[in-house]
Motif scaffolding. Structure first.
Motif, PDB file in Angstrom:
ATOM      1  N   GLU A 197      -6.009   7.093   2.928  1.00 23.66           N
ATOM      2  CA  GLU A 197      -6.430   6.198   4.003  1.00 23.66           C
ATOM      3  C   GLU A 197      -7.047   4.955   3.377  1.00 23.66           C
ATOM      4  N   ALA A 198      -6.989   3.850   4.129  1.00 27.27           N
ATOM      5  CA  ALA A 198      -7.597   2.613   3.652  1.00 27.27           C
ATOM      6  C   ALA A 198      -9.111   2.687   3.800  1.00 27.27           C
ATOM      7  N   THR A 216      -9.892  -0.385   8.042  1.00 26.76           N
ATOM      8  CA  THR A 216      -8.715  -0.725   8.852  1.00 26.76           C
ATOM      9  C   THR A 216      -9.170  -1.437  10.111  1.00 26.76           C
ATOM     10  N   THR A 241      -5.606  -3.812   6.539  1.00 28.90           N
ATOM     11  CA  THR A 241      -6.296  -2.762   5.791  1.00 28.90           C
ATOM     12  C   THR A 241      -6.884  -3.348   4.517  1.00 28.90           C
TER      13      THR A 241
END
Length: 355
Positions: free
Chosen positions: A54-55, A58, A184
């Motif tokens: 995951e960033a 976001t 992101t």
């Protein structure tokens, strides 16, 4: 015939008196075996979990005003710098509203100035001047709002970002609050995984030997991870805790949000009574009562003796022994199931501490 027979008998007797070569029997109790040296610091437990990238941040970027989309210069998969234009609306209506507000403010200012002069000559009451003052302030607020709406017709990148998604195309009517693009922040990546409650309860910072991620498409690469946070409540069905780990974004590989990783966690054994060590699984033998033991090797006598042990969890490299062994013990690592008490063992090569 009478002369030959005594000679043959004498020859047979002489042949029987000659010394014969004695063939020593092979000692069948000596068996070759590989010897393993027990080392205390090898008692580790390895776990693997599925993780999702995951960033670190976001953001779905949207306009605070409505209107037709005039410009959308960014593309999906593009990296943009902070402050770069993302999208712009047609500002025509907002320019007109701003000019109208400027005119209204100018008229209100003129009216207020005239009424203040009349108040000085006692031509009007103070309340009329107060109303003119309030109207002037209201027009001033209207102009500030019109200018702010005009400024909101353009969207700029709030940080150095990766354009993950475009929700719309150019020349489309956009409503206020409707997402335009998803940005992101990929300066660092999060690896999110789930850990069962029984393991999560026993993990401490002191026990963590190593924490890293691997990807199926990069089998030879290992990416170090650091702990960031975890949820305070377990998931109701699986009874797992969501744990977020941080991975520095590699420069040589294009690792993006949504990719799947394998999280490797290496732990020391928890502190307890005695020393915890690890041995090859081939060194472990079970008796008829399903109790485990190993064969200890004495280098001086080359004899073996059994030693009962209590075992813990196993992994791909060996099995953990909780009690029964200590650092420096020599254990038979191959052919242990074929040994018996009192047998001699011939070492194959040198003793090794490598699992």
């Amino acid at each position: 015939m009478t002369r030959v027979t005594p000679i043959l008998v004498a020859l047979v007797i002489l042949a029987g008196c000659e010394p014969r070569e004695v063939i020593e029997p092979v000692d069948q109790s000596v068996r070759p075996a590989r010897i393993f040296i027990v080392r205390e610091n090898q008692a580790t437990i390895k776990h693997e979990f599925v993780g999702r990238i995951e960033a670190a941040q976001t953001v779905d970027v949207s306009f605070e005003v409505s209107g037709p989309l005039k410009a959308l210069p960014v593309l999906e998969g593009q990296t943009i710098a902070a402050g770069k234009l993302i999208a712009a609306l047609n500002p025509r209506d907002y320019v007109l509203s701003m000019r109208e507000a400027e005119v209204q403010l100018k008229l209100a200012n003129q009216d207020l100035t005239r009424k203040r002069k009349l108040l000085t000559s006692r031509g009007i009451s103070q309340s009329i001047v107060d109303d003119a003052q309030a109207l002037y302030e209201l027009r001033n607020l209207s102009l500030s709002q019109a200018r702010e709406d005009f400024a909101d017709t353009k969207l700029y990148a709030p940080f150095d970002a990766y354009v993950a998604r475009r929700y719309t195309d150019n020349h489309v009517n956009i409503r206020s609050g409707e997402p335009v693009v998803r940005l992101t922040d990929l300066h660092e990546l999060f690896v999110v995984t789930s850990i069962p409650e029984n393991l999560f309860a026993t993990i401490t910072a002191e026990r963590v030997m190593r924490l890293y991620a691997q990807f199926a498409f990069l089998p030879d690469e290992r990416f170090e991870l650091t702990y960031r946070e975890n949820t305070g409540e377990a998931e109701s069905v699986a009874q797992t805790y969501k744990v977020t780990l941080v991975m520095e974004r590699p420069k040589s590989w294009n690792i993006l949000p949504g990719m799947t990783a394998t999280v490797h966690l290496e732990l020391n054994m928890p502190r307890g009574d005695g020393q915890h060590v690890k041995i090859p699984t081939s060194a472990l033998v079970a008796d008829e009562n399903k109790q485990f033991y190993v064969w200890l090797y004495d280098k001086a006598s080359q004899l073996v003796e059994s030693r009962s042990v209590k075992v813990g969890p196993a992994d791909g490299e060996g099995i953990t022994v909780l009690t029964g062994l200590k650092d420096g013990d020599h254990v038979v690592a191959s052919g242990a199931s074929q040994l018996q008490r009192g047998m001699r063992v011939r070492m194959l090569g040198k003793p090794s501490a490598k699992l």
